[in-house]
Scaffold this motif. Structure first.
Motif, PDB file in Angstrom:
ATOM      1  N   PRO A  80      78.695 -28.386 -45.934  1.00  0.00           N
ATOM      2  CA  PRO A  80      77.960 -28.095 -44.701  1.00  0.00           C
ATOM      3  C   PRO A  80      78.030 -29.286 -43.748  1.00  0.00           C
ATOM      4  O   PRO A  80      78.352 -30.390 -44.155  1.00  0.00           O
ATOM      5  CB  PRO A  80      76.521 -27.905 -45.183  1.00  0.00           C
ATOM      6  CG  PRO A  80      76.585 -27.911 -46.662  1.00  0.00           C
ATOM      7  CD  PRO A  80      77.823 -28.620 -47.068  1.00  0.00           C
ATOM      8  N   THR A  94      61.240 -27.189 -41.211  1.00  0.00           N
ATOM      9  CA  THR A  94      61.773 -25.864 -41.539  1.00  0.00           C
ATOM     10  C   THR A  94      63.085 -25.613 -40.795  1.00  0.00           C
ATOM     11  O   THR A  94      63.241 -26.022 -39.634  1.00  0.00           O
ATOM     12  CB  THR A  94      60.741 -24.772 -41.174  1.00  0.00           C
ATOM     13  OG1 THR A  94      61.348 -23.506 -41.472  1.00  0.00           O
ATOM     14  CG2 THR A  94      60.358 -24.785 -39.693  1.00  0.00           C
ATOM     15  N   GLY A  95      64.039 -25.006 -41.506  1.00  0.00           N
ATOM     16  CA  GLY A  95      65.306 -24.633 -40.872  1.00  0.00           C
ATOM     17  C   GLY A  95      66.300 -25.756 -40.697  1.00  0.00           C
ATOM     18  O   GLY A  95      67.335 -25.582 -40.053  1.00  0.00           O
ATOM     19  N   THR A  96      66.037 -26.936 -41.277  1.00  0.00           N
ATOM     20  CA  THR A  96      66.990 -28.045 -41.111  1.00  0.00           C
ATOM     21  C   THR A  96      68.111 -27.979 -42.140  1.00  0.00           C
ATOM     22  O   THR A  96      69.054 -28.769 -42.080  1.00  0.00           O
ATOM     23  CB  THR A  96      66.293 -29.421 -41.244  1.00  0.00           C
ATOM     24  OG1 THR A  96      65.390 -29.356 -42.354  1.00  0.00           O
ATOM     25  CG2 THR A  96      65.539 -29.793 -39.991  1.00  0.00           C
ATOM     26  N   VAL A 130      70.399 -25.219 -47.902  1.00  0.00           N
ATOM     27  CA  VAL A 130      71.853 -25.375 -47.790  1.00  0.00           C
ATOM     28  C   VAL A 130      72.290 -26.629 -48.546  1.00  0.00           C
ATOM     29  O   VAL A 130      73.264 -26.629 -49.297  1.00  0.00           O
ATOM     30  CB  VAL A 130      72.267 -25.457 -46.298  1.00  0.00           C
ATOM     31  CG1 VAL A 130      73.692 -25.955 -46.146  1.00  0.00           C
ATOM     32  CG2 VAL A 130      72.126 -24.098 -45.636  1.00  0.00           C
ATOM     33  N   ASP A 187      61.492 -24.919 -53.692  1.00  0.00           N
ATOM     34  CA  ASP A 187      61.321 -25.136 -52.256  1.00  0.00           C
ATOM     35  C   ASP A 187      59.823 -25.214 -51.946  1.00  0.00           C
ATOM     36  O   ASP A 187      59.020 -24.536 -52.597  1.00  0.00           O
ATOM     37  CB  ASP A 187      61.971 -23.965 -51.507  1.00  0.00           C
ATOM     38  CG  ASP A 187      62.275 -24.319 -50.066  1.00  0.00           C
ATOM     39  OD1 ASP A 187      61.937 -25.449 -49.667  1.00  0.00           O
ATOM     40  OD2 ASP A 187      62.850 -23.485 -49.361  1.00  0.00           O
ATOM     41  N   GLU A 188      59.456 -25.998 -50.967  1.00  0.00           N
ATOM     42  CA  GLU A 188      58.062 -26.200 -50.567  1.00  0.00           C
ATOM     43  C   GLU A 188      57.182 -26.574 -51.757  1.00  0.00           C
ATOM     44  O   GLU A 188      56.111 -26.010 -51.971  1.00  0.00           O
ATOM     45  CB  GLU A 188      57.515 -24.952 -49.854  1.00  0.00           C
ATOM     46  CG  GLU A 188      58.216 -24.610 -48.559  1.00  0.00           C
ATOM     47  CD  GLU A 188      58.309 -25.778 -47.560  1.00  0.00           C
ATOM     48  OE1 GLU A 188      57.735 -26.841 -47.816  1.00  0.00           O
ATOM     49  OE2 GLU A 188      59.004 -25.614 -46.550  1.00  0.00           O
ATOM     50  N   LEU A 221      77.779 -29.387 -33.941  1.00  0.00           N
ATOM     51  CA  LEU A 221      77.134 -28.371 -34.773  1.00  0.00           C
ATOM     52  C   LEU A 221      77.165 -27.018 -34.055  1.00  0.00           C
ATOM     53  O   LEU A 221      77.469 -25.980 -34.657  1.00  0.00           O
ATOM     54  CB  LEU A 221      75.701 -28.799 -35.077  1.00  0.00           C
ATOM     55  CG  LEU A 221      74.924 -27.923 -36.048  1.00  0.00           C
ATOM     56  CD1 LEU A 221      75.614 -27.838 -37.400  1.00  0.00           C
ATOM     57  CD2 LEU A 221      73.519 -28.480 -36.242  1.00  0.00           C
ATOM     58  N   LEU A 260      78.986 -23.634 -35.396  1.00  0.00           N
ATOM     59  CA  LEU A 260      78.306 -22.339 -35.539  1.00  0.00           C
ATOM     60  C   LEU A 260      78.994 -21.273 -34.675  1.00  0.00           C
ATOM     61  O   LEU A 260      79.119 -20.120 -35.086  1.00  0.00           O
ATOM     62  CB  LEU A 260      76.825 -22.463 -35.155  1.00  0.00           C
ATOM     63  CG  LEU A 260      75.984 -23.316 -36.114  1.00  0.00           C
ATOM     64  CD1 LEU A 260      74.575 -23.503 -35.565  1.00  0.00           C
ATOM     65  CD2 LEU A 260      75.914 -22.710 -37.504  1.00  0.00           C
ATOM     66  N   GLN A 274      70.873 -20.767 -34.770  1.00  0.00           N
ATOM     67  CA  GLN A 274      71.737 -19.665 -35.219  1.00  0.00           C
ATOM     68  C   GLN A 274      71.334 -18.354 -34.549  1.00  0.00           C
ATOM     69  O   GLN A 274      72.176 -17.592 -34.075  1.00  0.00           O
ATOM     70  CB  GLN A 274      71.582 -19.484 -36.729  1.00  0.00           C
ATOM     71  CG  GLN A 274      72.645 -20.152 -37.541  1.00  0.00           C
ATOM     72  CD  GLN A 274      72.392 -19.978 -39.032  1.00  0.00           C
ATOM     73  OE1 GLN A 274      71.267 -19.677 -39.453  1.00  0.00           O
ATOM     74  NE2 GLN A 274      73.406 -20.175 -39.824  1.00  0.00           N
TER      75      GLN A 274
HETATM   76  N1  LIG Z   1      74.434 -27.908 -42.106  1.00  0.00           N
HETATM   77  C1  LIG Z   1      74.422 -26.630 -41.755  1.00  0.00           C
HETATM   78  N2  LIG Z   1      75.519 -26.055 -41.228  1.00  0.00           N
HETATM   79  C2  LIG Z   1      75.475 -24.766 -40.849  1.00  0.00           C
HETATM   80  N3  LIG Z   1      74.408 -23.956 -40.992  1.00  0.00           N
HETATM   81  C3  LIG Z   1      73.316 -24.477 -41.534  1.00  0.00           C
HETATM   82  C4  LIG Z   1      73.266 -25.836 -41.937  1.00  0.00           C
HETATM   83  N4  LIG Z   1      72.041 -26.091 -42.415  1.00  0.00           N
HETATM   84  C5  LIG Z   1      71.339 -24.956 -42.316  1.00  0.00           C
HETATM   85  N5  LIG Z   1      72.101 -23.980 -41.798  1.00  0.00           N
HETATM   86  C6  LIG Z   1      71.657 -22.610 -41.549  1.00  0.00           C
HETATM   87  O1  LIG Z   1      70.326 -22.675 -41.057  1.00  0.00           O
HETATM   88  C7  LIG Z   1      69.493 -21.712 -41.699  1.00  0.00           C
HETATM   89  C8  LIG Z   1      68.322 -22.419 -42.371  1.00  0.00           C
HETATM   90  O2  LIG Z   1      68.794 -23.188 -43.462  1.00  0.00           O
HETATM   91  P1  LIG Z   1      67.902 -23.430 -44.767  1.00  0.00           P
HETATM   92  O3  LIG Z   1      67.290 -22.160 -45.237  1.00  0.00           O
HETATM   93  O4  LIG Z   1      68.713 -24.196 -45.742  1.00  0.00           O
HETATM   94  O5  LIG Z   1      66.784 -24.361 -44.148  1.00  0.00           O
HETATM   95  P2  LIG Z   1      65.471 -24.903 -44.855  1.00  0.00           P
HETATM   96  O6  LIG Z   1      65.278 -26.286 -44.370  1.00  0.00           O
HETATM   97  O7  LIG Z   1      65.561 -24.691 -46.334  1.00  0.00           O
HETATM   98  O8  LIG Z   1      64.394 -23.949 -44.204  1.00  0.00           O
HETATM   99  P3  LIG Z   1      62.917 -23.614 -44.769  1.00  0.00           P
HETATM  100  O9  LIG Z   1      62.204 -24.901 -44.907  1.00  0.00           O
HETATM  101  O10 LIG Z   1      62.344 -22.764 -43.677  1.00  0.00           O
HETATM  102  O11 LIG Z   1      63.133 -22.897 -46.052  1.00  0.00           O
HETATM  103  C9  LIG Z   1      70.372 -20.971 -42.675  1.00  0.00           C
HETATM  104  O12 LIG Z   1      70.752 -19.742 -42.098  1.00  0.00           O
HETATM  105  C10 LIG Z   1      71.591 -21.837 -42.850  1.00  0.00           C
HETATM  106  O13 LIG Z   1      72.753 -21.073 -43.055  1.00  0.00           O
END
Ligand SMILES: Nc1ncnc2c1ncn2[C@@H]1O[C@H](COP(=O)(O)OP(=O)(O)OP(=O)(O)O)[C@@H](O)[C@H]1O
Length: 635
Positions: A325, A354-356, A360, A424-425, A505, A509, A543
């Motif tokens: 990634p 969240t979402g970082t 992944v 997670d969390e 990035l 995407l 995204q």
């Molecule tokens: N480095 C990356 N490159 C491309 N897409 C990414 C990358 N990191 C995250 N994404 C996309 O962003 C979205 C959120 O990623 P992810 O679920 O891993 O985040 P998270 O930090 O675990 O979120 P949460 O805390 O809400 O569970 C996913 O759809 C994932 O495919």
């Protein structure tokens, strides 16, 4: 034995004779480069009649050389093989000679009369001028330009049966990295290999520049028809527009010296940001002018791997599978450490909003680590009702509680056996359960609810949280002993608004969304707008926005009207009416800094100025970086 047969050979013999007698050679009888090389060879004290052995360096030294040049060779080999396949392979030996003169790779020479060439060009032989006198490789290294050395032009009599052509290959920094050489028996015919060698050298240089991590690539040519061809020059730019690498042709087009740290806007009549905005908004080459008035056609170059690109570190297995990634440079370093720590069986704690991309990253660690053939089991502790977490994690026996399945159920720990459990969390796990979790992790056994059987566990643990666990420990919300148990190493993912590689990035995407023909783009106004947004939902939100844009655009270009309404309307921070220009500027910078968590790069990007400008203005206005500056702001 020498074979002077043609007119060329006879003129040469005469010239050599004059040279040995120290007399002047008529100007056109010998090329200047050869004459200079003869003189240097003589100065090295070489004797043309001496036996030259072409002994390779000792094995240990050769191993060390191959290791030192491993990456370079990975770039060289494909072109060398491709070129060799186009030649009459029985007649030729191709070799790559590193900058100090040692052959590090060679191929060909099947014919029996090629044996001597093969010996002279086998890995480990040193062909520098001070050892082998005038020869293709030695002379090209000394002169830093393509040369042909035919028959009697060689210094040593013993190698005058051969002809060779050698072309330097330049490193991305503009130094000679080595030479590509083609040799065969001298028969008086033209060599006809210089052009193919030059094309191969150009292609090797392109590949080396493209491999530079954390860079934006552009290609350029003075003719727009050639910009997308292998003949174009390639430049790798840092996020601030500094040239980090360039092919020799690109250096020639831009008039760049080797090793000089130059920003692209010092060479072209545009700012780095404006140039990238223009290039990102179009598929065709755009024209920019050098300060001396010469026009160049420039195009953004997509990397070969669309979504996943190396970010400073690499894991061969994961990268081969195209699974790495995108991480920004800051996180990349920790990711690299996390890969190693996780591979040793130690737990990794992933922090991030969240979402970082915490999940992944967890998947990446699993898939690139030793347990990749086992299961990856994820559980989100905040998404499950408290009363169910225990049974989800540890499983239960039949009839363990009202509503339980008749057959019982294995818990996530059991399911993850042989693989990885991703919690997670974890910061949201109830205190009472934390004690049980700690016991399971320490004892590496689990008992299902309502059962007595001890089950052995063999799974790696990865945990993630958006909370500040240390603070949770201080406030008594999280057990300290558990905190240290799960925190073998902690990695913090950068929030999207502070990522230095924000544009890269987006492009990754867009490539991913654009599918095989990759025809999705953002126009420059909408890209600017995305840069200004706060992105509370981070990559997940980005995204979504791009997906919406992709669905709404009618021609593959995402414009302001294709963005969600709250984004399309500029989120302006009110600057009071009646302010002087200076105080408005001060307010704009102060507000942008706060919005960007004190990250100077992100602030500069949002305001469309260089980082240096922000630092200068901070000083001018007596502003300080916010105390709560996030880690990425330490640029
Ligand atoms: N480095 C990356 N490159 C491309 N897409 C990414 C990358 N990191 C995250 N994404 C996309 O962003 C979205 C959120 O990623 P992810 O679920 O891993 O985040 P998270 O930090 O675990 O979120 P949460 O805390 O809400 O569970 C996913 O759809 C994932 O495919």
């Amino acid at each position: 034995m020498e074979r002077f047969t043609t007119e060329f050979d006879q003129t040469l013999r005469h010239a050599w004779h004059l040279f040995t007698e120290g007399r002047e050679i008529p100007r056109h009888d010998v090329p200047e480069t050869i004459h200079r090389s003869w003189s240097r060879s003589r100065e090295y004290g070489l004797n043309e009649s001496a036996r030259i052995l072409f002994d390779p360096v000792p094995r240990a030294r050769l191993r060390e050389l191959s290791e030192r040049h491993r990456i370079l060779l990975e770039h060289v080999q494909p072109d060398m093989t491709r070129l060799f396949d186009t030649l009459d392979s029985r007649d030729w030996v191709l070799a790559f000679i590193e900058a100090e003169g040692c052959v590090v790779a060679s191929i060909g020479g099947e014919k029996p009369d090629m044996r001597d060439v093969v010996t002279a060009l086998r890995p480990g032989v040193n062909l520098s001028e001070h050892i082998a006198g005038t020869s293709g490789p030695g002379c090209a290294l000394a002169e830093g330009r393509p040369v042909v050395v035919s028959g009697g032009e060689h210094f040593f009599e013993a190698i005058r049966r051969f002809s060779c052509a050698a072309v330097p290959v330049m490193s991305p920094e503009g130094r000679v990295a080595g030479v590509l050489n083609g040799s065969r028996c001298h028969d008086g015919r033209p060599m006809g290999i210089v052009e193919p060698l030059m094309l191969a050298a150009r292609s090797i240089e392109n590949r080396m520049v493209q491999a530079l991590p954390d860079t934006t690539l552009i290609r350029l040519h003075c003719n727009p028809a050639f910009v997308a061809s292998p003949l174009a020059g390639v430049v790798a730019l840092s996020e601030h527009g500094t040239v980090l690498g360039a092919t020799s042709y690109a250096r020639h087009l831009l008039g760049l010296e080797s090793n000089a740290a130059v920003r692209i806007d010092e060479v072209l009549d545009t700012t780095h940001t404006a140039m990238l905005d223009t290039l990102r908004a179009t598929d065709t080459p755009a024209r920019f002018w050098r300060h001396n008035g010469v026009g160049l056609h420039v195009q953004l170059m997509r990397r070969d791997t669309p979504r996943m690109y190396p970010a400073g570190t690499s894991h061969p297995a994961a990268e081969a599978a195209g699974q790495r990634p995108c991480f920004d440079r800051q996180a990349s370093r920790s990711v690299w450490q996390a890969e190693r720590v996780y591979a040793q069986g130690l737990p990794v704690l992933i922090n991030g909003e969240t979402g970082t991309g915490k999940e992944v990253l967890a998947r990446h660690l699993h898939e690139s680590g030793p347990r990749r053939h086992g299961p990856f089991v994820a559980i989100n502790c905040s998404a499950i009702p408290t009363e169910l977490i225990e049974s989800e994690l540890f499983g239960y026996e039949p009839g363990a509680f009202t509503g339980a399945s008749r057959h019982g159920k294995p818990g996530k720990f059991e399911q993850a056996n042989g693989g990885t459990l991703f919690l997670d969390e974890i910061g949201d796990m109830p205190l009472a359960l934390q004690a049980r979790l700690l016991r399971v992790i320490q004892e590496r056994t689990v008992t299902r609810l309502g059962g007595t059987r001890l089950l052995q566990l063999d799974c790696a643990l990865l945990c993630a949280t958006h909370r500040d666990l240390k603070r949770c420990v201080q406030q008594g919300e999280f057990r300290e002993d558990l905190y240290y148990r799960i925190n073998g190493l902690s990695v913090t993912l950068t929030p999207l608004r502070a990522r230095e590689d924000f544009d890269a990035l987006i492009d990754a995407l867009l490539d991913e969304l654009g599918g095989a023909d990759g025809r999705l783009r953002l126009d420059s106004a909408s890209r600017q707008r995305l840069r200004r947004h706060r992105w509370p939902g981070n990559i997940r939100e980005l995204q979504q926005v791009l997906r919406l844009g992709a669905a709404l655009t009618h021609d593959g270009v995402i414009r302001l009207e294709d963005l969600p309404l709250d984004l399309a309307e500029p989120a302006s921070d009110p600057i009071e009416p009646g302010l002087t220009l200076q105080s408005a500027e001060r307010a704009a910078i102060a507000q942008a800094l706060v919005r960007n968590g004190g990250n100077v790069s992100a602030t500069a990007r949002e305001l469309g100025v260089a980082r240096a400008t922000i630092y200068r203005k901070l000083q001018q206005f007596g502003l300080e970086l916010p105390r709560d500056t996030c880690a990425e702001g330490s640029d």
